[in-house]
Every structure is written in structure tokens, then in C-alpha cells.
Enzyme design. Structure first.
Site, PDB file in Angstrom:
ATOM      1  N   GLY A 136       2.093   1.571  -3.478  1.00  0.00           N
ATOM      2  CA  GLY A 136       0.944   1.849  -4.336  1.00  0.00           C
ATOM      3  C   GLY A 136       0.438   3.272  -4.212  1.00  0.00           C
ATOM      4  O   GLY A 136       0.034   3.886  -5.202  1.00  0.00           O
ATOM      5  N   ASP A 137       0.473   3.805  -3.003  1.00  0.00           N
ATOM      6  CA  ASP A 137       0.051   5.190  -2.777  1.00  0.00           C
ATOM      7  C   ASP A 137       0.906   6.144  -3.609  1.00  0.00           C
ATOM      8  O   ASP A 137       0.389   7.047  -4.271  1.00  0.00           O
ATOM      9  CB  ASP A 137       0.154   5.521  -1.288  1.00  0.00           C
ATOM     10  N   ALA A 138       2.201   5.928  -3.600  1.00  0.00           N
ATOM     11  CA  ALA A 138       3.120   6.793  -4.350  1.00  0.00           C
ATOM     12  C   ALA A 138       2.909   6.652  -5.857  1.00  0.00           C
ATOM     13  O   ALA A 138       2.850   7.652  -6.585  1.00  0.00           O
ATOM     14  CB  ALA A 138       4.565   6.462  -3.980  1.00  0.00           C
ATOM     15  N   SER A 191       0.830  -1.213   0.000  1.00  0.00           N
ATOM     16  CA  SER A 191       0.000   0.000   0.000  1.00  0.00           C
ATOM     17  C   SER A 191       0.859   1.256   0.000  1.00  0.00           C
ATOM     18  O   SER A 191       0.528   2.242  -0.663  1.00  0.00           O
ATOM     19  CB  SER A 191      -0.925   0.015   1.215  1.00  0.00           C
TER      20      SER A 191
END
EC number: 3.1.26.-
Length: 145
Positions: free
Chosen positions: A26-28, A23
Site C-alpha cells: 500500500g505504501d508503494a 501496508s
């Protein structure tokens, strides 16, 4: 291939990472993807670009994004999403459904990115982008009233 391109080619095995680590990545990736897309489509002031990007990257928008792509996910991808939804990081905000879904989406994005499945990732994110275009029109209309 440049050093910069090689930087993103990694020997990290996503299956060996915690779901919260997926996560985190994935956020970046998700944020950068939509920031660049916004720059291409909204060549205006930075404030406008920022507000447009928020439609995609805020937890509420990510929940909608997950709803858009859920029906297109493989069983493997659904497992990652389920793990992300139930992760410790997702539970930090208590019972916030938006945050749980956002964490699940970010886990999937991180997983696909680290697996090198860029075409699949782009395919899913384009579905989100196409759907969010309708949210953008609503947001622009609402801001004028």
C-alpha cells in the site's frame, strides 16, 4: 494486454498476507499514485513536486487522509484499517498516532490494490486528493509568509 499490465494482475490473495505486508504494498501504491498526480498538476521543478507529494505521503498527511475517507469505508475496509492501526509495524514507532494511522491507510490501499478493486481505490484516493488541495493552498500561502 501488455506484460507490464499483467504484472499488476496478481494471484496473490490479500487475506493470506500479514497486515504489514499489505501496508508494504500500500505504501508503494499510494506514493506512486500521488507522485503521478503531482506530475500532472505541478509541472514545475522537481523540488516543488517533491514537497507537494510530501503533503500526501508523510505520516501526518496520511493520518489526515484516513480521517477524510473513514466515514466512507465499508465494514470490511474498516476491519483492514483497524488491523493496520494495531499491527506490529505500526507499533514500531511506539505511540506515534500519525504513524499508526499511516500504516492503517497503507494496509487498506494495499488490500484494495491486491484485490483488484481499482475503482474503489481510485474513489477513495480522489476524496483524499480533493481534500488535500485545501492543505496545498494553506502550505503555499504559509511558504510565502
Amino acid at each position: 494486454m501488455s506484460d507490464f499490465e499483467n504484472f499488476f494482475r496478481t494471484d496473490i490473495v490479500p487475506e493470506e498476507l500479514s497486515i504489514d505486508s499489505l501496508s508494504f504494498v500500500g505504501d508503494a501504491v499510494y506514493s506512486l499514485y500521488f507522485r503521478i498526480k503531482t506530475l500532472r498538476s505541478a509541472k514545475r521543478r522537481t523540488g516543488y513536486q517533491h514537497n507537494l507529494t510530501l503533503l500526501y505521503v508523510e505520516a501526518k498527511g496520511q493520518r489526515k487522509a484516513l480521517e477524510v475517507i473513514e466515514k466512507f469505508l465499508s465494514e470490511e475496509e474498516r476491519i483492514i484499517v483497524r488491523r493496520g492501526y494495531n499491527s506490529r509495524g505500526a507499533r514500531k514507532r511506539g505511540d506515534d498516532e500519525n504513524y499508526k494511522c499511516a500504516t492503517a491507510l497503507e494496509a487498506l490501499v494495499g488490500y484494495l490494490f491486491l484485490k483488484g478493486r481499482y475503482r474503489r481505490l481510485e474513489e477513495l484516493l480522489e476524496k483524499v486528493e480533493n481534500d488535500v488541495s485545501s492543505w496545498k493552498k494553506c502550505a503555499e500561502r504559509d511558504s510565502k509568509t
